[in-house]
Design a protein around this motif. Structure first.
Motif, mmCIF file in Angstrom:
data_model
loop_
_atom_site.group_PDB
_atom_site.id
_atom_site.type_symbol
_atom_site.label_atom_id
_atom_site.label_comp_id
_atom_site.label_asym_id
_atom_site.label_seq_id
_atom_site.Cartn_x
_atom_site.Cartn_y
_atom_site.Cartn_z
ATOM 1 N N GLN A 59 0.803 -1.225 0.000
ATOM 2 C CA GLN A 59 0.000 0.000 0.000
ATOM 3 C C GLN A 59 0.835 1.274 0.000
ATOM 4 N N LEU A 80 2.829 4.425 -1.031
ATOM 5 C CA LEU A 80 2.955 5.330 -2.165
ATOM 6 C C LEU A 80 4.321 6.009 -2.166
ATOM 7 N N ILE A 132 -1.317 4.626 -0.302
ATOM 8 C CA ILE A 132 -2.120 4.928 -1.484
ATOM 9 C C ILE A 132 -3.469 5.524 -1.088
#
Length: 336
Positions: free
Chosen positions: A239, A241, A256
């Protein structure tokens, strides 16, 4: 004063002429003694003696003048050499001689007619050729492979290099390139870096979509340690980013979903374990949460997004069990 005895002269015989009075008055030595004869040298002997004396004088004079002559010759030689050097003539003569020898060696087949390159993936041909410094006019016997190795390892993509001469006319280059590890954003610029934080090249947009993004001062050199810890938490890793370096001492993880996870300065593994346990029990990573603060070892603090405007149908439902920085786990008074 010693006296001289004069013997009487012999009477002149009949028929003798009158001689020079000087000879008539000759001194006759006493009996048993001889008169020392003085021999007068002739003109040839005089010239020989004079010639020998003249040569001795010239030799002595030349010996006195020899150091000065040597000094004058040395001075003139140094002056001429300096004049040639300052005018660039010595360098030109040397280069002409070197070029002549080089041309003969190349004509004899000792030039670098073939270059074999192994291990190149990301480094450009221009970078490799420029650092190698060899062409068809390069003489392999005089080529400095150690210096070429050092120049090649100055190329950002090259980690290690090896240069070998394969006589008579082949030059082999083996390089080990650095592996792209992350995309580093700092001060408005983006770079590709390896696991050691070495900058490899400016990052082209979308050229390395699989690489993680790290942001901030010191993020490039500390990224490998962070991702080594995140490898143990696959749910978070998937997950992620971007990882943001704060003050070059700790990290914030941007997921994210928009959630910010604030990690402590140390014991990152312990903090991520607490976050994973909380997500397993309450699923906070998928909720409407703005940030999770893990900087304090004895507690986890979450912050909700700012409350939206209340719609006509009434306020949205809230989970009273999630503590935040401004609320407690207990439901507010008057709630149903």
């Amino acid at each position: 004063m010693q006296s001289l005895n004069f013997w009487p002269l012999r009477p002149r015989q009949k028929g003798e002429t009158q001689a020079d009075p000087l000879f008539q008055r000759a001194i006759v030595p006493p009996r048993g003694r001889s008169l020392t004869t003085i021999r007068v040298p002739n003109s040839r002997e005089v010239r020989k003696v004079a010639s020998r004396r003249l040569r001795r004088i010239e030799l002595a004079s030349s010996r006195k003048q020899r150091p000065w002559r040597l000094f004058a010759l040395v001075f003139m030689g140094l002056s001429a050499t300096y004049g040639l050097w300052s005018g660039g003539q010595v360098q030109k003569l040397y280069e002409q001689a070197e070029n002549g020898v080089g041309a003969m060696a190349v004509a004899a087949g000792l030039g670098a007619q073939r270059i074999v390159l192994e291990g190149q993936r990301h480094a450009s041909d221009a970078e490799i050729a420029g650092a190698l410094g060899a062409n068809s006019n390069t003489i392999l016997l005089g080529f400095d492979t150690a210096a070429a190795k050092e120049r090649l390892e100055q190329v950002p993509w090259v980690k290690h290099a090896q240069v070998m001469r394969l006589l008579p006319s082949t030059l082999k280059v083996v390089i080990e390139e650095r592996t792209p590890f992350a995309i580093w954003q700092n001060k408005g610029k983006t770079y590709v870096v390896d696991s050691e934080g070495a900058v490899l090249a400016p990052a082209v947009p979308d050229a390395y979509p699989a690489l993680p993004i790290v942001v901030g001062e010191g993020a490039a050199k500390n990224a490998s340690e962070l991702f080594a810890t995140l490898d143990m938490f696959s749910n978070l890793d998937e997950q992620l980013l971007a990882a943001i370096r704060v003050g070059d001492r700790r990290w914030n993880l941007k997921l994210i979903s928009g959630l910010d996870v604030m990690l402590p300065d140390d014991n990152i593994g312990q903090a991520l374990t607490a976050l994973t346990d909380l997500d397993d029990r309450r699923g906070i990573l998928n909720r409407n949460i703005a940030s999770v603060d893990l900087r304090l070892g004895d507690r986890v603090t979450v912050r909700l997004h700012e409350a939206p405007r209340i719609p006509a149908g009434g306020p949205p439902s809230q989970d009273p069990e999630l503590p935040t920085a401004s609320t407690s786990a207990a439901p507010p008074k008057g709630s149903t």
